[in-house]
Design an enzyme around this catalytic site. Structure first.
Site, PDB file in Angstrom:
ATOM      1  N   HIS A   1       1.216   2.405   3.992  1.00 15.24           N
ATOM      2  CA  HIS A   1       0.294   3.528   4.088  1.00 15.24           C
ATOM      3  C   HIS A   1       0.468   4.198   5.449  1.00 15.24           C
ATOM      4  CE1 HIS A   1      -3.514   5.715   4.251  1.00 15.24           C
ATOM      5  NE2 HIS A   1      -3.816   5.337   3.012  1.00 15.24           N
TER       6      HIS A   1
ATOM      7  N   ASP B   1      -0.099  -0.546  -4.933  1.00 15.75           N
ATOM      8  CA  ASP B   1      -1.385  -0.089  -5.468  1.00 15.75           C
ATOM      9  C   ASP B   1      -1.310   1.289  -6.113  1.00 15.75           C
ATOM     10  OD1 ASP B   1      -1.070   1.339  -3.093  1.00 15.75           O
ATOM     11  OD2 ASP B   1      -3.133   1.074  -2.431  1.00 15.75           O
ATOM     12  N   ASN B   2      -0.274   2.046  -5.853  1.00 15.44           N
ATOM     13  CA  ASN B   2      -0.076   3.366  -6.479  1.00 15.44           C
ATOM     14  C   ASN B   2       1.299   3.868  -6.090  1.00 15.44           C
ATOM     15  OD1 ASN B   2      -2.580   4.061  -4.180  1.00 15.44           O
ATOM     16  ND2 ASN B   2      -0.507   4.789  -3.762  1.00 15.44           N
TER      17      ASN B   2
ATOM     18  N   LYS C   1       1.520   9.819  -5.579  1.00 11.53           N
ATOM     19  CA  LYS C   1       0.177   9.251  -5.546  1.00 11.53           C
ATOM     20  C   LYS C   1      -0.865  10.335  -5.821  1.00 11.53           C
ATOM     21  CE  LYS C   1      -3.073   7.286  -2.138  1.00 11.53           C
ATOM     22  NZ  LYS C   1      -3.201   6.731  -0.764  1.00 11.53           N
TER      23      LYS C   1
ATOM     24  N   ASP D   1       0.842  -1.192   0.000  1.00 11.42           N
ATOM     25  CA  ASP D   1       0.000   0.000   0.000  1.00 11.42           C
ATOM     26  C   ASP D   1       0.884   1.251   0.000  1.00 11.42           C
ATOM     27  OD1 ASP D   1      -2.106   1.769   0.283  1.00 11.42           O
ATOM     28  OD2 ASP D   1      -3.050   0.696   1.912  1.00 11.42           O
ATOM     29  N   ASP D   2       0.799   2.042  -1.068  1.00  2.03           N
ATOM     30  CA  ASP D   2       1.558   3.304  -1.194  1.00  2.03           C
ATOM     31  C   ASP D   2       3.070   3.084  -1.263  1.00  2.03           C
ATOM     32  OD1 ASP D   2      -0.917   4.470  -1.016  1.00  2.03           O
ATOM     33  OD2 ASP D   2      -0.553   5.518   0.861  1.00  2.03           O
TER      34      ASP D   2
ATOM     35  N   LYS E   1      -6.356  -5.349   3.620  1.00  7.59           N
ATOM     36  CA  LYS E   1      -7.201  -4.196   3.301  1.00  7.59           C
ATOM     37  C   LYS E   1      -8.091  -4.478   2.094  1.00  7.59           C
ATOM     38  CE  LYS E   1      -6.557   0.499   1.495  1.00  7.59           C
ATOM     39  NZ  LYS E   1      -5.615   1.630   1.366  1.00  7.59           N
TER      40      LYS E   1
ATOM     41  N   HIS F   1     -11.267  -2.106   1.073  1.00 12.54           N
ATOM     42  CA  HIS F   1     -11.486  -0.746   0.551  1.00 12.54           C
ATOM     43  C   HIS F   1     -12.270  -0.734  -0.759  1.00 12.54           C
ATOM     44  CE1 HIS F   1      -9.744   3.534  -0.285  1.00 12.54           C
ATOM     45  NE2 HIS F   1     -10.909   3.574   0.330  1.00 12.54           N
TER      46      HIS F   1
ATOM     47  N   CYS G   1      -5.673   4.154  -4.312  1.00 10.01           N
ATOM     48  CA  CYS G   1      -5.777   2.779  -3.831  1.00 10.01           C
ATOM     49  C   CYS G   1      -7.004   2.014  -4.297  1.00 10.01           C
ATOM     50  CB  CYS G   1      -5.660   2.748  -2.312  1.00 10.01           C
ATOM     51  SG  CYS G   1      -6.522   4.065  -1.454  1.00 10.01           S
TER      52      CYS G   1
ATOM     53  N   ARG H   1      -7.396  -1.362  -6.769  1.00  7.82           N
ATOM     54  CA  ARG H   1      -7.866  -2.645  -6.253  1.00  7.82           C
ATOM     55  C   ARG H   1      -9.050  -3.170  -7.069  1.00  7.82           C
ATOM     56  NH1 ARG H   1      -5.501  -2.873  -0.816  1.00  7.82           N
ATOM     57  NH2 ARG H   1      -4.139  -1.049  -0.860  1.00  7.82           N
TER      58      ARG H   1
END
Length: 549
Positions: free
Chosen positions: A217, A322-323, A374, A27-28, A127, A129, A65, A69
């Site tokens: 994140h 994810d980004n 991001k 994540d991130d 996660k 989301h 994010c 996903r």
């Protein structure tokens, strides 16, 4: 009728010979944050996959994010999955429009659903989301077993929101709300849970597993001892770290030599900081590195478990982010909330009860050598490391420069599983293309030079075609003007070619317009500004009590 397109030749498999699948999503995470992509942070677990797998140097995701996903798990553009925009920054004219539900809609079928329907056991931990409605719980979107954080993020030590627009944090185990154990740390617990699921797995069936970490994140949090092991490294400052990363990226053949980096807003000079400020900034990056290191240690544990239980050799493993890296400093946006709910003193930074992120200059290091972060459609927002590991069939220790997009993951999995004809024809057709030709060495490309791939979120847009990228960004990332770049020779996006190659520029603008129509895009108004819209939507939340996830 809709049909699966662009999957390439499927791999013919008998049911008992089908491979397992494990998708690991960070994540991130920045492009250059792992060792096999140039980092000083030791990540031997992830790097072992790169050593015996295929590294994608030119892989792209959406710039935030939940849209990523949604595309990852469907192979469909985010405007058709329901994540045309994130609810928290949704433009006024987008609320209530088809494709802008703010969560996964019923028009698309998840990869987990396809796998489940075709004999796979399916597991998720981490996660989600992708929606808070009961119909959108992972258990109802194709996962046999799941433990999930439903929101965009949370504290990593305890059940605690990290932003004021969430009243609480929701964890679900299957269909039930769940509590956290007393000794909780997100990366440890998510990995333990997936290992538990695999321990109960019926070995007569293949499995599809999805491990979605909240690392890295913000809030950045990590065990104290790990953080302390990195402090000396980052006392050198961000200029030294960035220079070293870039050199290693060039040596690894991931990016071109002699690139001139862009000077971006908000970047600080290390030498301009006081000794106390340098100590604080070094500690912030040490916490980030420790959080990433802990994630990698858990990946090592998971890989060891697969090996010990004779499941490793027949498991396709994919690792990605994810980004791009996140430059946001939430303590400046919500100072009162952060001050009332966390501490941020230097000594305890990263420990339970603390809040920290690492700001734009360290985020710029994470995305070496790319520009911006991001949320933007610059390479710094959209380019991600991708590693695909399956030595049984795929190439080993290879780096490919082939352009690929996150929508390609679903058709690649289906091709490897021999399930290219197994999709539901009543759902929106998969839009991505299989990477199988590149993964096996039978092809150098996934997309032909005349095949465009579009992207848009909150006004910031991109269209990829061959070596070129058409791009614009709304504030705060840009001035809404369209620009054209050759991202093979100029991946930092310094040299705008819109004036020197007007025919290509016009052609790609036309391609983008066709993409808009194809995905039923609802464009933001010309005065849209993501930060101002965020504040407006938060005011709406405070007034009517609607939680913005």
């Amino acid at each position: 009728m809709f049909f699966l397109t662009g999957c390439g030749s499927p791999v013919s498999k008998k049911a008992n010979e089908q491979p397992n699948f494990l998708i690991i999503l960070a994540d991130d995470l920045g492009y250059s944050d792992i060792g096999s992509f140039g980092s000083e942070i030791p990540t031997p677990g992830i790097d072992s996959l790169a050593q015996n797998g295929v590294k994608f140097a030119n892989f792209h995701v959406t710039a935030t994010c939940s849209p990523t996903r949604s595309v990852l798990l469907t192979g469909v553009d985010n405007h058709l999955t329901g994540l045309g925009n994130m609810r928290i920054i949704m433009a006024d004219n987008q609320f209530g429009q088809p494709g802008y539900e703010g969560e996964l809609n019923d028009n698309v079928e998840t990869l987990s659903t396809i796998m489940q329907r075709n004999g796979y056991s399916t597991y998720m931990s981490g996660k989600w989301h992708l929606g808070m409605q009961e119909s959108n719980l992972p258990i109802n979107r194709g996962f046999d077993k799941s433990f999930t954080l439903m929101e965009t993020g949370a504290d990593n030590w305890e059940k605690k929101p990290y932003l004021p627009h969430n009243k609480t944090v929701h964890y679900y185990e299957n269909e039930d709300l769940a509590e956290l154990p007393e000794a909780f740390y997100s990366s440890d617990f998510y990995t333990n849970t997936l290992i538990e699921y695999l321990g109960e797995h019926d070995r007569n069936k293949p499995f599809f597993a999805y491990l979605a970490f909240t690392a890295v994140h913000y809030p950045h949090q990590a065990p104290k001892a790990l953080t302390e092991s990195f402090i000396d490294t980052y006392r050198a400052g961000w200029d030294v770290i960035k220079s070293n990363r870039y050199r290693r990226l060039v040596e690894l053949g991931l990016v071109p030599d002699n690139l001139e980096m862009l000077d971006l807003p908000l970047l600080e000079e290390w030498s301009s900081l006081s000794p106390l400020e340098q100590a604080y900034r070094a500690k912030q990056m040490a916490v980030y590195a420790a959080m990433l290191k802990r994630m990698d240690q858990n990946i090592e544990r998971l890989l060891a478990y697969l090996k010990q239980n004779d499941m490793f050799d027949n498991t396709v493993i994919m690792f990605m982010s994810d980004n791009g890296a996140d430059n946001n400093e939430i303590e400046k946006v919500f100072p009162t909330y952060i001050a009332e709910n966390f501490h941020s003193d230097l000594e305890r930074l990263g420990e339970q009860g603390s809040y920290t992120n690492y700001g734009p200059t360290w985020a710029n290091v994470s995305m070496t050598p790319f520009s911006w972060y991001k949320g933007s459609s610059y390479e710094g927002g959209m380019r991600s490391p991708l590693i695909v590991h399956y030595p049984k069939l795929l190439q080993r220790g290879v780096t490919t420069q082939a352009y690929s997009y996150v929508s390609d993951i679903t058709p690649t999995v289906l091709a490897l599983a021999g399930l290219t004809e197994a999709t539901d024809p009543s759902k929106v057709a998969i839009m991505g293309k299989s990477q199988l030709g590149v993964l096996t060495g039978k092809s150098d490309t996934i997309y032909q030079a005349d095949e465009p791939v579009g992207y848009e979120l909150a006004g910031s847009s991109a269209l990829f075609k061959g070596d070129y990228k058409l791009m614009r960004n709304f504030p705060p990332f840009g001035d809404k003007q369209w620009r054209l770049f050759n991202i093979v020779v100029d991946p930092v996006e310094r040299y705008d070619l819109s004036k020197t190659e007007p025919e290509r520029f016009a052609e790609m603008l036309k391609d983008y317009q066709q993409y808009q129509a194809k995905v039923n895009m609802v464009e933001v108004n010309d005065d849209y500004h993501v930060i101002q819209q965020l504040q407006k939507n938060l005011a709406r939340y405070k007034k009517d009590g609607t939680e913005l996830h």
